[in-house]
Design a protein around this motif. Structure first.
Motif, short mmCIF file in Angstrom:
data_model
loop_
_atom_site.label_atom_id
_atom_site.label_comp_id
_atom_site.label_asym_id
_atom_site.label_seq_id
_atom_site.Cartn_x
_atom_site.Cartn_y
_atom_site.Cartn_z
N ALA A 108 0.82 -1.21 0.00
CA ALA A 108 0.00 0.00 0.00
C ALA A 108 0.85 1.26 0.00
CB ALA A 108 -0.93 0.00 1.21
N SER A 109 2.12 1.13 0.39
CA SER A 109 3.04 2.26 0.38
C SER A 109 4.46 1.72 0.32
CB SER A 109 2.86 3.13 1.63
OG SER A 109 3.19 2.39 2.80
N ASN A 110 5.40 2.59 0.03
CA ASN A 110 6.80 2.19 -0.08
C ASN A 110 7.58 2.57 1.17
OD1 ASN A 110 6.56 5.08 -1.20
ND2 ASN A 110 8.74 4.87 -0.77
N PRO A 111 8.64 1.84 1.48
CA PRO A 111 9.54 2.28 2.55
C PRO A 111 10.48 3.35 2.02
CG PRO A 111 10.31 0.21 1.65
CD PRO A 111 9.00 0.52 0.96
N ALA A 112 10.72 4.38 2.81
CA ALA A 112 11.70 5.39 2.42
C ALA A 112 13.10 4.77 2.46
CB ALA A 112 11.62 6.58 3.36
N THR A 113 13.93 5.12 1.48
CA THR A 113 15.29 4.60 1.46
C THR A 113 16.21 5.55 0.71
OG1 THR A 113 16.72 2.75 0.79
CG2 THR A 113 14.85 3.22 -0.62
N ALA A 114 17.43 5.64 1.19
CA ALA A 114 18.48 6.34 0.44
C ALA A 114 18.79 5.54 -0.83
CB ALA A 114 19.73 6.46 1.32
N PRO A 115 19.54 6.13 -1.77
CA PRO A 115 19.86 5.39 -3.00
C PRO A 115 20.52 4.05 -2.73
CG PRO A 115 20.44 7.70 -3.25
CD PRO A 115 20.06 7.51 -1.81
N ILE A 116 20.01 3.01 -3.40
CA ILE A 116 20.55 1.65 -3.28
C ILE A 116 21.05 1.22 -4.65
CG2 ILE A 116 20.00 -0.76 -2.82
CD1 ILE A 116 17.84 0.23 -0.87
N GLN A 117 22.35 0.99 -4.77
CA GLN A 117 22.94 0.57 -6.05
C GLN A 117 22.58 -0.89 -6.31
OE1 GLN A 117 23.84 4.24 -6.11
NE2 GLN A 117 24.43 3.03 -7.88
N MET A 118 22.31 -1.22 -7.58
CA MET A 118 21.83 -2.55 -7.96
C MET A 118 22.60 -3.02 -9.19
SD MET A 118 17.81 -1.59 -7.49
CE MET A 118 17.21 -3.20 -7.98
N TYR A 119 23.38 -4.10 -9.05
CA TYR A 119 24.29 -4.51 -10.11
C TYR A 119 24.15 -5.98 -10.53
CZ TYR A 119 26.59 -0.14 -8.75
OH TYR A 119 26.88 1.17 -8.46
N HIS A 120 23.12 -6.67 -10.05
CA HIS A 120 22.96 -8.09 -10.36
C HIS A 120 21.72 -8.35 -11.20
CE1 HIS A 120 26.17 -10.08 -8.10
NE2 HIS A 120 26.04 -9.12 -7.21
N LEU A 121 21.65 -9.57 -11.78
CA LEU A 121 20.50 -10.00 -12.57
C LEU A 121 20.01 -11.36 -12.06
CD1 LEU A 121 21.82 -9.27 -16.19
CD2 LEU A 121 20.35 -7.79 -14.79
N GLY A 122 18.71 -11.60 -12.26
CA GLY A 122 18.12 -12.90 -11.93
C GLY A 122 16.98 -13.22 -12.89
N ILE A 123 16.77 -14.50 -13.14
CA ILE A 123 15.70 -14.95 -14.03
C ILE A 123 14.87 -16.01 -13.30
CG2 ILE A 123 15.17 -16.15 -16.20
CD1 ILE A 123 17.70 -14.93 -17.38
N TRP A 124 13.55 -15.84 -13.35
CA TRP A 124 12.61 -16.73 -12.66
C TRP A 124 11.66 -17.43 -13.65
CZ3 TRP A 124 14.89 -12.85 -10.10
CH2 TRP A 124 15.12 -12.99 -8.72
N PHE A 125 11.20 -18.63 -13.31
CA PHE A 125 10.05 -19.21 -13.99
C PHE A 125 8.87 -18.26 -13.83
CE2 PHE A 125 12.11 -23.42 -13.62
CZ PHE A 125 11.73 -24.01 -14.83
N ASN A 126 8.13 -18.04 -14.90
CA ASN A 126 6.94 -17.21 -14.78
C ASN A 126 5.81 -17.93 -14.04
OD1 ASN A 126 5.36 -14.74 -15.57
ND2 ASN A 126 4.12 -16.28 -16.62
N SER A 127 5.86 -19.26 -14.02
CA SER A 127 4.77 -20.05 -13.42
C SER A 127 5.32 -21.15 -12.53
CB SER A 127 3.92 -20.66 -14.53
OG SER A 127 3.13 -21.72 -14.05
N PRO A 128 4.81 -21.31 -11.31
CA PRO A 128 5.19 -22.46 -10.48
C PRO A 128 4.85 -23.80 -11.13
CG PRO A 128 4.10 -20.78 -9.15
CD PRO A 128 3.92 -20.39 -10.59
N ALA A 129 3.76 -23.84 -11.90
CA ALA A 129 3.38 -25.08 -12.58
C ALA A 129 4.43 -25.48 -13.60
CB ALA A 129 2.02 -24.92 -13.25
N ASP A 130 4.97 -24.50 -14.33
CA ASP A 130 6.04 -24.80 -15.30
C ASP A 130 7.29 -25.27 -14.58
OD1 ASP A 130 4.49 -24.10 -17.48
OD2 ASP A 130 5.21 -22.03 -17.55
N ALA A 131 7.56 -24.70 -13.42
CA ALA A 131 8.72 -25.13 -12.64
C ALA A 131 8.57 -26.58 -12.21
CB ALA A 131 8.90 -24.22 -11.42
N LEU A 132 7.41 -26.94 -11.70
CA LEU A 132 7.16 -28.32 -11.27
C LEU A 132 7.30 -29.29 -12.44
CD1 LEU A 132 4.14 -27.85 -8.84
CD2 LEU A 132 6.41 -28.76 -8.25
N ALA A 133 6.79 -28.89 -13.61
CA ALA A 133 6.86 -29.75 -14.79
C ALA A 133 8.30 -29.98 -15.23
CB ALA A 133 6.05 -29.14 -15.93
N ALA A 134 9.19 -29.06 -14.86
CA ALA A 134 10.60 -29.18 -15.23
C ALA A 134 11.42 -29.86 -14.14
CB ALA A 134 11.17 -27.80 -15.52
N GLY A 135 10.74 -30.42 -13.12
CA GLY A 135 11.46 -31.08 -12.04
C GLY A 135 12.03 -30.14 -11.02
#
Length: 205
Positions: free
Chosen positions: A143-170
């Protein structure tokens, strides 16, 4: 010799001397305008050896100065399946701050590719000078955001879009918030091959 002709005679020499000094001083290399690196199978999947065992990704970033083009190519994933790409504060759980960058859809061979424009360099960050109301257009949205000073972000991640697809892939069938509807599957690839506080986006400066 007139003042004008004196200046005309001296300028080429001055320019050449300045160029030699610039090169000798160890000035920043333009090689930092582009980089490539690999993402690795998420360490969280080590307890599930049958889950996407051959998953891999290669990332290329090219900067024009005003914006970066980031190309992500994935392989070894289930065919005809949706995935979600995020920029992260840290590559492994609990990840810290994250923002949704793109979808990636694999073809019949388990290959997928996406090209996105944005700021993917040493200046990539998230900031919230104060807490304000946020739209609750999706289930689980704050419903609202936490206030924060600048946070540097330098990483990447990739997720299954669906838990069902994840289960089907073992893979584990956990539900995570890493898609547009906040009901994604598990993370499959990330940049944990880099230090947690020195992600690969730092290569572009």
């Amino acid at each position: 010799m007139s003042r004008l002709s004196q200046r005309q005679f001296k300028l080429p020499f001055v320019a050449a001397a300045a160029l030699v000094g610039f090169l000798a001083s160890g000035a920043p290399s333009y090689a930092a305008d582009k980089t490539s690196f690999r993402m690795v199978r998420s360490p969280a999947l080590n307890t599930s050896p049958s889950c996407v065992p051959y998953a891999s990704a290669k990332v290329k970033i090219v900067s024009t100065g005003e914006v970066e083009t980031m190309t992500v190519d994935v392989d070894g994933l289930p065919p005809n399946t949706g995935f979600d790409l995020f920029v992260l504060q840290q590559p492994n759980a609990p990840f810290g701050m994250a923002w949704y960058q793109s979808d990636i859809e694999t073809d019949q061979y388990g290959h997928g590719s996406v090209k996105v424009l944005g700021r993917f360099n040493i200046e990539t960050f998230m900031v919230a000078p104060g807490s304000v109301a946020a739209p609750q257009t999706q289930p689980g949205a704050a419903a609202s955001n936490p206030a924060t000073a600048p946070i540097q972000m330098y990483h990447l991640g990739i997720w299954f879009n669906s838990p069902a697809d994840a289960l089907a892939a073992g893979c584990p069938g956990a539900v995570t918030p890493f898609n547009g509807e906040h009901n994604a599957g598990v993370q499959v690839l990330n940049t944990s091959n880099f230090d947690a506080l020195s992600g690969p986006l730092l290569k572009i400066n």
